[in-house]
Design an enzyme around this catalytic site. Sequence first.
Site, PDB file in Angstrom:
ATOM      1  N   LYS A  29       0.452  -1.099  -0.001  1.00 43.21           N
ATOM      2  CA  LYS A  29      -0.199   0.008  -0.303  1.00 43.21           C
ATOM      3  C   LYS A  29       1.381   1.673  -0.308  1.00 43.21           C
ATOM      4  O   LYS A  29       0.871   2.110  -0.922  1.00 43.21           O
ATOM      5  CB  LYS A  29      -0.508  -0.220   0.606  1.00 43.21           C
ATOM      6  CG  LYS A  29      -1.299   1.112   1.025  1.00 43.21           C
ATOM      7  CD  LYS A  29      -3.322   0.901   1.991  1.00 43.21           C
ATOM      8  CE  LYS A  29      -2.831   1.097   3.448  1.00 43.21           C
ATOM      9  NZ  LYS A  29      -2.867   1.765   3.997  1.00 43.21           N
ATOM     10  N   SER A  30       2.035   1.538   0.975  1.00 43.33           N
ATOM     11  CA  SER A  30       2.849   2.316   1.195  1.00 43.33           C
ATOM     12  C   SER A  30       2.971   2.796  -0.718  1.00 43.33           C
ATOM     13  O   SER A  30       3.209   3.805  -0.609  1.00 43.33           O
ATOM     14  CB  SER A  30       3.349   2.171   2.033  1.00 43.33           C
ATOM     15  OG  SER A  30       3.622   2.711   3.347  1.00 43.33           O
ATOM     16  N   ARG A  34       2.461   5.439  -3.544  1.00 46.54           N
ATOM     17  CA  ARG A  34       3.818   7.085  -3.431  1.00 46.54           C
ATOM     18  C   ARG A  34       3.771   6.613  -5.191  1.00 46.54           C
ATOM     19  O   ARG A  34       4.657   7.937  -5.797  1.00 46.54           O
ATOM     20  CB  ARG A  34       4.891   6.204  -2.946  1.00 46.54           C
ATOM     21  CG  ARG A  34       4.991   6.631  -1.278  1.00 46.54           C
ATOM     22  CD  ARG A  34       5.646   6.081  -0.478  1.00 46.54           C
ATOM     23  NE  ARG A  34       5.830   6.545   0.212  1.00 46.54           N
ATOM     24  CZ  ARG A  34       5.165   6.609   2.065  1.00 46.54           C
ATOM     25  NH1 ARG A  34       4.270   5.555   1.752  1.00 46.54           N
ATOM     26  NH2 ARG A  34       5.058   6.606   2.559  1.00 46.54           N
ATOM     27  N   GLN A 178       4.911   9.464   7.579  1.00 45.77           N
ATOM     28  CA  GLN A 178       3.363   9.976   6.928  1.00 45.77           C
ATOM     29  C   GLN A 178       4.060  11.768   7.279  1.00 45.77           C
ATOM     30  O   GLN A 178       4.673  12.736   6.148  1.00 45.77           O
ATOM     31  CB  GLN A 178       2.438  10.024   7.206  1.00 45.77           C
ATOM     32  CG  GLN A 178       1.673   8.220   6.625  1.00 45.77           C
ATOM     33  CD  GLN A 178       0.508   7.683   7.726  1.00 45.77           C
ATOM     34  OE1 GLN A 178      -0.001   9.072   7.971  1.00 45.77           O
ATOM     35  NE2 GLN A 178       0.037   6.998   6.813  1.00 45.77           N
ATOM     36  N   ASP A 329       1.344  -1.270  11.847  1.00 47.59           N
ATOM     37  CA  ASP A 329       0.303  -1.989  11.943  1.00 47.59           C
ATOM     38  C   ASP A 329      -0.162  -3.249  11.825  1.00 47.59           C
ATOM     39  O   ASP A 329      -1.144  -3.863  11.780  1.00 47.59           O
ATOM     40  CB  ASP A 329       0.434  -1.386   9.941  1.00 47.59           C
ATOM     41  CG  ASP A 329      -0.114  -0.290   9.952  1.00 47.59           C
ATOM     42  OD1 ASP A 329      -0.131   0.471  10.383  1.00 47.59           O
ATOM     43  OD2 ASP A 329       0.807   0.134   8.496  1.00 47.59           O
TER      44      ASP A 329
HETATM   45  C1  S3P Z   1       2.960   4.914   6.226  1.00 45.48           C
HETATM   46  C2  S3P Z   1       3.096   5.033   7.462  1.00 45.48           C
HETATM   47  C3  S3P Z   1       2.371   4.503   9.000  1.00 45.48           C
HETATM   48  C4  S3P Z   1       1.749   3.424   8.935  1.00 45.48           C
HETATM   49  C5  S3P Z   1       0.602   3.933   7.255  1.00 45.48           C
HETATM   50  C6  S3P Z   1       1.585   4.284   6.307  1.00 45.48           C
HETATM   51  C7  S3P Z   1       3.327   4.637   5.237  1.00 45.48           C
HETATM   52  O1  S3P Z   1       1.775   5.855   9.449  1.00 45.48           O
HETATM   53  O2  S3P Z   1       1.126   3.029   9.666  1.00 45.48           O
HETATM   54  O3  S3P Z   1      -0.478   2.289   7.011  1.00 45.48           O
HETATM   55  O4  S3P Z   1       2.966   4.383   3.608  1.00 45.48           O
HETATM   56  O5  S3P Z   1       4.454   6.559   4.979  1.00 45.48           O
HETATM   57  P1  S3P Z   1       2.274   6.215  10.573  1.00 45.48           P
HETATM   58  O6  S3P Z   1       3.589   7.441   9.334  1.00 45.48           O
HETATM   59  O7  S3P Z   1       1.250   7.626  10.524  1.00 45.48           O
HETATM   60  O8  S3P Z   1       3.329   5.732  10.835  1.00 45.48           O
END
Ligand code: S3P
Length: 449
Positions: A29-30, A34, A178, A329
């Site tokens: 997902k990340s 991006r 994030q 997560d």
């Molecule tokens: C993510 C960062 C994490 C994670 C989220 C995805 C990202 O959040 O919990 O599911 O893709 O950068 P945080 O930055 O709030 O820890």
Amino acid sequence: MSHAHGTPSPVASRSGTPLKGRIRVPGDKSISHRSMIFGLLSIGETRVEGLLEGDDVLRTAEACRALGATITREGPGRWRIVGVGIGGLTEPKDILDFGNAGTGSRLMMGVAGSHPITSTFDGDASLRKRPMRRILDPLVQMGVTVVSEAEGGRVPLTLRGPRETLPITYETPAASAQIKSAILLAGLNSPGKTTVIEREATRDHTERMLRHFGASVEVAHHGTDGRAITLQGQPELRGTDIVVPTDPSSAAFPLVAALITPGSDVVLEGVMMNPLRTGLITTLLEMGASIERLNERDEGGETVADLRVQHSRLTGVTVPHARAPAMIDEYPILAVAASFAEGTTRMQGLHELRVKESDRLAAVAAGLAEAGVAYAVEGDDLIVHGSGGKARGGGNPVATHLDHRIAMAFLVMGLATDEAMTVDDGAMIMTSFPSFIPLMRELGATIQD
Ligand code: S3P
């Protein structure tokens, strides 16, 4: 593929046959979010393979379109993005609706907010509760105007960006990829160097992808566990190819399902092994899990491996706070694994769990209570007293609070409890792992929706 805001759809799982077979979970997902964002900010064409086609990522794609990108789906997981380049974004005509997506909305605040356009961000009831001050504060330092915001720095909110952002050095107040990413993405439209300091290293996909698209990024150690990341602003990002590796945060669900379901033997193909994402595997190995890393190889710049997972007798452990960024997560599903372990598992320092898609600490605790698992919450620590391989289950439907990972965690739990487990709403699973139920069924799981 959009998730429903209407009637909740309960889903139930029950124990049955052992889980067997090989599956490949969807793309990360990340990296998928991006991919869209870097495609937008590049000149030329970006081709993505293995994109996660979950609701969260599709919302980010929609927002990138609204800001000027041309985006086409060429086949399952295959997408083409023609970007407008840094500085070239157009003002969106409508509100950017991110649905349930924290990552999409926060990263895009850095992107849209750093351009001389006005953009409004909104989302569902879960996103409307999540803190955005952590993003707005550094953006304001970079010259962004917050035109309006909901109480306490929440969406709906409207940003107006400067012609160029100011380069800043910023130490993030929470271990959050994030926050780091929103600042670095805003720093792309700055004439100087933007530095983000994090006291604990968080997932580094933004840094890796910045380099992959042609930006200059320096990473230095900071303190014992931290990093200082410096980006040279206003690079010309060039469109390129991306192969999205599979999501370890999604693989976590079938992985724990196999560990707790007697007789199981499962292979999860091509799971991303980025060390900033594998805290769950480290923890489960400490607990005595049988997880073999097979056929390690490089896919799209990340190490991936096939994971062979067999039903295991687990033992409780203490999970140090320092490991939280590498498994942030995965705590809901770890709590499920811990329920079946022998002895006590203590998960330390989970304060960031309170600001996820739901207050995950409270949601996990409530779910464990429904299943008859003994637990305690002490400050920000979650303590689970395992039952040595069996758990009662049953209870009322677990309240998922619009949180996909709460839904999946307790459906996995129900595969090994004496009584069936029900979650009040499975709709949010579409945000991150649309094929969760069919893939689990392919392994032999009994899940009814
Ligand atoms: C993510 C960062 C994490 C994670 C989220 C995805 C990202 O959040 O919990 O599911 O893709 O950068 P945080 O930055 O709030 O820890």
